[in-house]
Design an enzyme around this catalytic site. Structure first.
Site, PDB file in Angstrom:
ATOM      1  N   ASP A  12     -10.820  -1.604  -9.949  1.00  0.00           N
ATOM      2  CA  ASP A  12     -10.649  -0.433 -10.799  1.00  0.00           C
ATOM      3  C   ASP A  12      -9.403  -0.495 -11.664  1.00  0.00           C
ATOM      4  O   ASP A  12      -9.322   0.185 -12.688  1.00  0.00           O
ATOM      5  CB  ASP A  12     -10.600   0.843  -9.952  1.00  0.00           C
ATOM      6  CG  ASP A  12     -11.967   1.267  -9.442  1.00  0.00           C
ATOM      7  OD1 ASP A  12     -12.965   0.655  -9.854  1.00  0.00           O
ATOM      8  OD2 ASP A  12     -12.031   2.210  -8.634  1.00  0.00           O
ATOM      9  N   TYR A  44     -28.501   7.279   1.963  1.00  0.00           N
ATOM     10  CA  TYR A  44     -28.808   5.991   2.582  1.00  0.00           C
ATOM     11  C   TYR A  44     -28.062   5.861   3.900  1.00  0.00           C
ATOM     12  O   TYR A  44     -27.027   6.498   4.127  1.00  0.00           O
ATOM     13  CB  TYR A  44     -28.470   4.823   1.649  1.00  0.00           C
ATOM     14  CG  TYR A  44     -27.071   4.814   1.087  1.00  0.00           C
ATOM     15  CD1 TYR A  44     -25.991   4.303   1.813  1.00  0.00           C
ATOM     16  CD2 TYR A  44     -26.821   5.292  -0.197  1.00  0.00           C
ATOM     17  CE1 TYR A  44     -24.721   4.272   1.285  1.00  0.00           C
ATOM     18  CE2 TYR A  44     -25.553   5.265  -0.735  1.00  0.00           C
ATOM     19  CZ  TYR A  44     -24.504   4.749   0.009  1.00  0.00           C
ATOM     20  OH  TYR A  44     -23.231   4.726  -0.527  1.00  0.00           O
ATOM     21  N   GLU A  99       0.848  -1.189   0.000  1.00  0.00           N
ATOM     22  CA  GLU A  99       0.000   0.000   0.000  1.00  0.00           C
ATOM     23  C   GLU A  99       0.885   1.241   0.000  1.00  0.00           C
ATOM     24  O   GLU A  99       1.841   1.332   0.781  1.00  0.00           O
ATOM     25  CB  GLU A  99      -0.909  -0.022   1.227  1.00  0.00           C
ATOM     26  CG  GLU A  99      -1.655   1.255   1.520  1.00  0.00           C
ATOM     27  CD  GLU A  99      -2.526   1.724   0.375  1.00  0.00           C
ATOM     28  OE1 GLU A  99      -2.537   2.941   0.121  1.00  0.00           O
ATOM     29  OE2 GLU A  99      -3.186   0.875  -0.273  1.00  0.00           O
ATOM     30  N   GLN A 100       0.565   2.209  -0.874  1.00  0.00           N
ATOM     31  CA  GLN A 100       1.418   3.390  -0.948  1.00  0.00           C
ATOM     32  C   GLN A 100       1.184   4.371   0.196  1.00  0.00           C
ATOM     33  O   GLN A 100       2.069   5.154   0.534  1.00  0.00           O
ATOM     34  CB  GLN A 100       1.251   4.097  -2.286  1.00  0.00           C
ATOM     35  CG  GLN A 100      -0.105   4.703  -2.549  1.00  0.00           C
ATOM     36  CD  GLN A 100      -0.139   5.420  -3.886  1.00  0.00           C
ATOM     37  OE1 GLN A 100       0.855   5.521  -4.591  1.00  0.00           O
ATOM     38  NE2 GLN A 100      -1.311   5.921  -4.237  1.00  0.00           N
ATOM     39  N   ARG A 115     -17.449   2.864   3.810  1.00  0.00           N
ATOM     40  CA  ARG A 115     -16.310   2.255   3.116  1.00  0.00           C
ATOM     41  C   ARG A 115     -15.179   1.900   4.096  1.00  0.00           C
ATOM     42  O   ARG A 115     -14.563   0.838   3.985  1.00  0.00           O
ATOM     43  CB  ARG A 115     -15.792   3.219   2.047  1.00  0.00           C
ATOM     44  CG  ARG A 115     -14.625   2.699   1.225  1.00  0.00           C
ATOM     45  CD  ARG A 115     -14.236   3.686   0.150  1.00  0.00           C
ATOM     46  NE  ARG A 115     -15.271   3.774  -0.873  1.00  0.00           N
ATOM     47  CZ  ARG A 115     -15.327   3.003  -1.951  1.00  0.00           C
ATOM     48  NH1 ARG A 115     -14.407   2.071  -2.144  1.00  0.00           N
ATOM     49  NH2 ARG A 115     -16.294   3.144  -2.835  1.00  0.00           N
TER      50      ARG A 115
END
Length: 394
Positions: free
Chosen positions: A300, A218, A32-33, A106
């Protein structure tokens, strides 16, 4: 022997991939950067196709503890607030598809995956690593970072997002093409529901459709918080790579114009706004857009999409389980064939979701006669238009 796989990217797709691979005893090192593992953004909608996969990863109980389970999806006109269509969720989704429809924050979903990966302990979690070079051979992959560190494995999974470095290792003609800037800008806000008047609190997913814009609200975090997103066809501001730009209600209102009183009241009640520019790529054209020899892409990195079908995170999670299933208990020697099977199994579904998301954007933001026809169809067909059996049952 289990394979040693390097995973570039520690977001939802990368962690889901590492977790799925670890279940077959493969070693998955995640790079992970950022200096810490974490997520920006706010809400994520998880259809039954996604919650079913998370249950397969033994995350069902943990997921239910962090999620909200909305009772319906209701579509309104942004102009006058009138209801256009309604789709029952809650128990109706569970009964129809065998899995729930959830809304989560998230960061909560990311935290759930990270905890599960750490508990497995089959690979390293490496932060502050910006990969700048990838070299492949017949049986190895080597990655090196900007600070002159290097790692070697028997395969690489690119989960490094829209601006993927791993993507450049593919043999497809689109591998080095830049993403498409859509000209759409998204604003998001998050608030604790107890801070809102009762009339503005939500137990369902509400969507408002207007000319060249739409909004969605939501519940998340067990229903205690409310996530609000507005997307308008507005000139992008700031760095297209920045998903967390500071913004304001004034900028949002300038982009969206007038809307119904109930929506305006909700927007005005938000304590602050963040913005980002939407980009995507053309739908996946073939399996070559997702894997090549010892390099495969998930999420993605392979198929970025506009959020008009709420399936960006979902497709990354589907990818993760499909990749692990294709590799199974296979050894390092079997990686190229397994990655090829994975790409063959996934590319057409991802392409369909990408194309449908783009089409939904055109429908959601329609103007003139098309908008009138859309509203009439929604009033007549309601849930039949909103349900997605091909997606949720797949």
């Amino acid at each position: 022997m289990p394979a040693h796989i390097l995973v570039a990217g520690g977001g939802i797709g990368g962690l889901a991939t590492a977790l799925a691979l670890s279940r077959n005893r493969h070693r998955a090192d995640v790079f992970e950067q950022a200096t810490v593992f974490g997520e920006i953004g706010a809400g994520v909608q998880l259809g039954p196709n996604v919650t079913r996969r998370l249950q397969q990863l033994d995350l069902g109980t943990g997921l239910a503890a962090i999620a909200a389970c909305p009772d319906a999806l209701v579509v309104h006109s942004a102009g006058n607030g009138a209801e256009l269509a309604r789709l029952p969720l809650g128990s109706a989704m569970q009964q129809r598809y065998g899995a729930p429809y959830f809304c989560v924050h998230r960061a909560d979903l990311h935290g759930l995956l990270l905890e599960a990966v750490r508990a497995r302990g089959t690979g390293a979690l490496v932060t502050a690593t910006h990969i700048e070079q990838i070299e492949t051979s017949d049986d190895l992959v080597c990655v090196s970072s900007t600070d002159a560190r290097a790692w070697e494995g028997e395969a690489l999974v690119g989960a490094d997002g829209l601006w993927s470095m791993a993507r450049q290792q593919l043999a497809s003609t689109s591998a080095t093409e830049p993403p498409r800037v859509t000209g759409h800008t998204a604003w998001r806000a998050l608030i604790e529901q107890s801070a809102l008047p009762m009339a503005l609190r939500r137990t369902r997913v509400d969507v408002w459709l207007g000319p060249q814009l739409h909004a969605v609200a939501y519940p998340v975090r067990g229903g205690d918080w409310l996530n609000v997103v507005v997307i308008a066809e507005s000139a992008p501001a700031g760095d297209a790579r920045d998903w967390d730009q500071a913004s304001s209600i004034a900028a949002l209102k300038q982009a969206m114009g007038r809307s119904c009183a109930s929506l305006q009241a909700l927007l005005d009640a938000m304590p602050g706004w963040r913005a980002w520019s939407l980009s995507d790529r053309a739908p996946v054209a073939s399996a070559a857009d997702m894997a090549h020899e010892r390099v495969a892409l998930v999420g993605d990195a392979a198929h970025p999409m506009v959020p008009y079908l709420a399936q960006g995170a979902g497709m990354a999670i589907e990818d993760a389980l499909a990749l692990a299933e294709a590799l199974g208990n296979g050894s390092a020697a079997e990686v190229p064939a397994a990655f090829s099977r994975y790409a063959d199994a996934r590319w057409a579904r991802n392409a369909r979701v990408q194309a449908r998301a783009r089409r939904n954007g055109e429908i959601f933001h329609a103007t003139g006669a098309v908008r009138l026809g859309r509203d009439m169809a929604m009033r007549m067909l309601g849930a039949k238009l909103l349900d997605q059996p091909w997606l949720y049952g797949g």
